[in-house]
Structure formats: structure tokens, C-alpha cells
Design a protein around this motif. Structure first.
Motif, short mmCIF file in Angstrom:
data_model
loop_
_atom_site.label_atom_id
_atom_site.label_comp_id
_atom_site.label_asym_id
_atom_site.label_seq_id
_atom_site.Cartn_x
_atom_site.Cartn_y
_atom_site.Cartn_z
N SER A 63 0.84 -1.20 0.00
CA SER A 63 0.00 0.00 0.00
C SER A 63 0.88 1.25 0.00
O SER A 63 1.21 1.79 1.06
CB SER A 63 -0.93 -0.03 1.21
OG SER A 63 -0.21 -0.45 2.36
N ASN A 64 1.27 1.66 -1.19
CA ASN A 64 2.18 2.80 -1.34
C ASN A 64 1.72 3.67 -2.51
O ASN A 64 2.45 3.87 -3.49
CB ASN A 64 3.60 2.30 -1.62
CG ASN A 64 4.14 1.41 -0.52
OD1 ASN A 64 4.36 1.86 0.59
ND2 ASN A 64 4.31 0.13 -0.81
N THR A 65 0.52 4.20 -2.40
CA THR A 65 -0.07 4.98 -3.50
C THR A 65 0.85 6.11 -3.94
O THR A 65 1.39 6.85 -3.11
CB THR A 65 -1.41 5.58 -3.03
OG1 THR A 65 -2.23 4.52 -2.56
CG2 THR A 65 -2.10 6.32 -4.17
#
Ligand code: G3P
Length: 214
Positions: A63-65
Motif C-alpha cells: 500500500s504505497n499509493t
């Protein structure tokens, strides 16, 4: 000599510059690579030119937008990445994390730094190469090899004190073959440049001039 051309976000045609770089690479002993924006990596790599990312983040899958994953850059065709460019500075811990992420993805690494002291610190993190670029000379057309030759020699010494095997590049204002030769004479193994090619009216001619004396 390694000639790494950073296209930054200049409004040049990345594929046209890549094709020119690929063609010039075939005429010289110099190693030429192009670093386009992340969104252009795949199209540039398809030309066959050696392709580099401008940046990768110190992250893993998850989760590293909005981040750039090293594996994604490699999947798009990059074989190396800049880290900590003057226009994309990272905290020291993140420089380390980005190097490790790049290694995990099989990318070669060049860590940029402003001055010889930072070059020593960057070399201690064991990248493949470091690049000294005084920020005040970037984009000026005044080559670091002329305006501040001591910074290049001191960077070479600082890197060698930490790691004799690390490659040292220099950059800022490099735009002619003469500048590349001067960089080599100061002990650098390559140059990192942008505007001299990306903003040239004829990037192919600018590239040919860069490697002509090599
Ligand atoms: O990454 C290359 C760089 O920052 C130097 O830019 O335009 O002075 O060649 P430029």
C-alpha cells in the motif's frame, strides 16, 4: 565513459532522444543511457537504448499509493536508477532504503550528491556509483568541470576513501565533448547531464558532439 542523460520533465520527445542515443551508442566506446520520466520508461526501453529510472522509492510491494516501486521500473525495462537527485532529494534513511529496493529489483544505482562530503556519505551506503552535482550549476550550461573542478576531484577522493570500487560521475552544465573530456581528466568515470541534450534543437547532433572526442 558513462554518459547518462536525464530527461527530467523537459518537453522533449523521449523516444526520439532514446533512438538518437541508441544510434550514437553504436558509434562510440562510451556507454550511453537515457533516464526518462517513469511513465515513459517502457517506450524508451523498447528503442533498445540502455534505460534508467530517475527515481525509485524505498518501498516494497503493497500500500504505497503514488510511489515508484523498483520492480515496476525494472519490469518497464529500466536497468538502473538515479537516487537522491538534487530535484528529488531523500532523507539519508530513504537513500539507503531506495538503494536496497533497487538492488532487490536488480537495478544498478547512481546516488546523487551536492558536494564531496555528501559523496562520502553516499558511497558509505554502497551504491554502484555516486554522482556529484553542485545544484547551483545545474541547468546553467556552465560545466562543473570548468566552474568548479575542485569539487569533482574532491568528490573522487572522498568516494575512494570510503570505497575504492565505487564509480564516480559528475554533472551540472555538461553539454559538449570538451566538457566530458574535462570531467574524465578530473578523475570522473562518467557524466550525468540533461539540458545539453534534452533542450537541444537537435538532440542527435548534441549527443554526437558529446561523444566525438571519446
Ligand atoms: O541530472 C542531470 C543534471 O541535474 C544536470 O542537469 O541540465 O545541468 O545538464 P544539466
Amino acid at each position: 565513459m558513462f554518459v547518462l542523460i536525464n530527461l527530467k520533465t523537459y518537453p522533449c520527445d523521449p523516444v526520439a532522444v532514446a533512438e538518437a542515443a541508441r544510434d550514437v551508442d553504436e558509434t562510440t566506446d562510451a556507454r550511453i543511457a537515457v533516464a526518462p520520466q517513469a511513465t515513459h520508461l517502457e517506450r524508451v526501453a523498447e528503442t533498445g537504448v540502455e534505460t534508467w529510472a530517475q527515481h525509485v522509492d524505498p518501498i516494497d510491494y503493497g500500500s504505497n499509493t503514488g510511489h515508484t516501486l523498483a520492480e515496476a521500473a525494472a519490469d518497464a525495462g529500466a536497468v538502473g536508477t538515479l537516487i537522491n537527485h538534487s530535484e528529488r532529494r531523500l532523507k539519508l534513511a530513504d537513500v539507503d532504503g531506495a538503494i536496497r529496493a533497487a538492488e532487490r529489483a536488480g537495478l544498478e544505482t547512481v546516488v546523487c550528491a551536492n558536494n564531496p562530503a555528501q559523496i562520502g556519505a553516499a558511497a558509505a551506503l554502497a551504491p554502484d556509483a555516486v554522482a556529484v552535482e553542485p545544484p547551483e550549476l545545474i541547468g546553467t550550461g556552465t560545466p562543473v568541470s570548468q566552474a568548479d573542478p575542485d569539487v569533482v576531484e574532491d568528490a573522487v577522493d572522498a568516494a575512494a576513501r570510503v570505497d575504492e570500487d565505487v564509480t564516480v560521475l559528475c554533472g551540472a552544465g555538461i553539454s559538449t565533448g570538451e566538457d566530458v573530456v574535462a570531467a574524465a581528466d578530473l578523475g570522473s568515470s562518467g557524466v550525468l547531464l540533461a539540458s545539453g541534450v534534452a533542450k537541444a534543437d537537435d538532440p542527435a547532433a548534441a549527443l554526437a558532439d558529446l561523444v566525438e572526442p571519446l
